[in-house]
Design a protein around this motif. Structure first.
Motif, PDB file in Angstrom:
ATOM      1  N   PRO A 203       1.023  -1.002  -0.102  1.00 41.80           N
ATOM      2  CA  PRO A 203       0.269  -0.157  -0.096  1.00 41.80           C
ATOM      3  C   PRO A 203       0.840   1.416   0.124  1.00 41.80           C
ATOM      4  O   PRO A 203       0.697   1.916  -0.680  1.00 41.80           O
ATOM      5  N   ALA A 204       1.991   1.263   0.654  1.00 39.81           N
ATOM      6  CA  ALA A 204       3.016   3.026   0.442  1.00 39.81           C
ATOM      7  C   ALA A 204       4.157   2.200  -0.412  1.00 39.81           C
ATOM      8  O   ALA A 204       5.124   1.042  -0.564  1.00 39.81           O
ATOM      9  N   SER A 205       3.075   2.164  -1.461  1.00 42.68           N
ATOM     10  CA  SER A 205       4.006   2.263  -2.489  1.00 42.68           C
ATOM     11  C   SER A 205       4.565   3.576  -3.422  1.00 42.68           C
ATOM     12  O   SER A 205       4.075   3.945  -3.428  1.00 42.68           O
ATOM     13  N   PHE A 206       5.483   3.070  -4.027  1.00 39.99           N
ATOM     14  CA  PHE A 206       6.386   3.695  -5.395  1.00 39.99           C
ATOM     15  C   PHE A 206       7.178   3.699  -6.143  1.00 39.99           C
ATOM     16  O   PHE A 206       7.863   2.576  -5.696  1.00 39.99           O
ATOM     17  N   THR A 207       7.740   4.405  -7.292  1.00 43.60           N
ATOM     18  CA  THR A 207       8.660   3.506  -8.116  1.00 43.60           C
ATOM     19  C   THR A 207      10.053   4.668  -8.332  1.00 43.60           C
ATOM     20  O   THR A 207       9.175   5.726  -8.595  1.00 43.60           O
ATOM     21  N   GLY A 208      10.745   4.677  -7.822  1.00 38.29           N
ATOM     22  CA  GLY A 208      12.003   5.266  -7.927  1.00 38.29           C
ATOM     23  C   GLY A 208      12.811   5.009  -9.331  1.00 38.29           C
ATOM     24  O   GLY A 208      12.901   3.740 -10.092  1.00 38.29           O
ATOM     25  N   HIS A 209      12.978   5.099 -10.529  1.00 38.59           N
ATOM     26  CA  HIS A 209      14.000   5.849 -11.588  1.00 38.59           C
ATOM     27  C   HIS A 209      15.648   5.916 -11.402  1.00 38.59           C
ATOM     28  O   HIS A 209      15.858   6.709 -10.798  1.00 38.59           O
ATOM     29  N   ALA A 231       5.231   6.703  -9.603  1.00 37.75           N
ATOM     30  CA  ALA A 231       3.832   6.275  -8.823  1.00 37.75           C
ATOM     31  C   ALA A 231       4.039   5.947  -7.515  1.00 37.75           C
ATOM     32  O   ALA A 231       3.219   5.273  -7.061  1.00 37.75           O
ATOM     33  N   THR A 232       3.356   7.633  -6.608  1.00 36.66           N
ATOM     34  CA  THR A 232       3.639   7.367  -5.671  1.00 36.66           C
ATOM     35  C   THR A 232       2.063   7.339  -4.770  1.00 36.66           C
ATOM     36  O   THR A 232       0.819   7.257  -5.625  1.00 36.66           O
TER      37      THR A 232
END
Length: 263
Positions: A203-209, A231-232
């Motif tokens: 649920p606590a998600s994000f994507t790092g590039h 995608a925070t």
């Protein structure tokens, strides 16, 4: 030491110690000065005596109690050691304080999903080993796990396959939870350029590039890491707040690992 600390952990006993530090005193005098009843005062004195802090001198029908300096000196020495250790690690406390402040700031901004999309970070380090060695510390699982973990946490999985389409897996845990993330390598040009995505899952998600560049410089390597966020979720506040201090810490750790290796 534990018994001394426990004996001094009571306000009434502490007051008795203060009075005995001035001079030896009888139970009756101590009771009068502290406002305690004599049976209570006697019990406190017995506790202090068992801890080695007080010695009893029978003087005829009177019993006079005197304070022992050595246990207090030992305790004072231990407290000085703890104070010095605390001062020596003041930087870590400052990191926690900054992290807490960052969480408060991010929580105020996190009013919807994707609230932190587009956020970017840049980190640099001058490392004491050539790019080939630094690359290995990103590409080989055992070496990667030796530095890529926040303090007080344990790596449970750590993989970065240095080829386009290769897996990136990072899982670490503390006493409260496990924190998984997975992604893919996009660019791998050994030993100078590595690009990958890594998504924190749940649920606590994000994507790092992540865009990593390694350039030879002055007998070592200039590392530059650029990080962009997409995608925070709203629940990702602690993760977003922890990016800057977290990466500063792990890159400091990488620097220490490479410095020890070279030494």
């Amino acid at each position: 030491m534990d018994r001394i600390a426990a004996a001094l952990g009571d306000a009434a006993r502490w007051r008795i110690v203060e009075l005995l530090a001035e001079r030896p005193r009888s139970v009756g005098e101590l009771a009068e000065l502290t406002g305690l009843r004599q049976p209570q005062t006697s019990k406190h004195l017995q506790t202090l005596a068992r801890a080695g802090l007080v010695t009893v001198f029978p003087l005829g029908q009177r019993r006079v109690h005197a304070l022992e300096a050595q246990p207090l000196a030992a305790l004072a020495g231990r407290l000085r050691e703890l104070a010095a250790a605390t001062e020596g690690h003041a930087g870590e406390r400052d990191v926690v304080a900054r992290y807490r402040a960052a969480i408060d700031r991010e929580a105020a901004a996190a009013d919807r999903d994707r609230w932190a999309d587009g956020r970017s970070f840049a980190f640099e380090r001058l490392l004491p080993e050539p790019p080939e060695v630094v690359w290995r510390h990103w590409a080989e699982p055992e070496l990667l796990a030796s530095w890529w973990v926040p303090p007080s946490m344990t790596v449970t999985a750590c993989v970065l396959e240095p080829r386009p389409g290769g897996r990136v897996v990072l899982r670490y845990r503390d006493a409260d939870a496990e924190y998984p993330s997975e992604g893919r390598v996009l660019v791998a040009q050994e030993p100078e350029h590595l690009v990958f995505d890594l998504a924190v899952t749940g649920p606590a998600s994000f994507t790092g590039h992540y865009d990593l560049r390694l350039e030879p410089e002055s007998g070592g390597t200039r590392l530059r890491l650029d990080l962009g966020i997409t995608a925070t979720t709203v629940e990702a506040v602690p993760f977003i707040a922890g990016i800057e201090p977290g990466w500063q810490q792990v890159l400091d750790h990488l620097t220490e690992v490479l410095t020890k290796r070279k030494g």
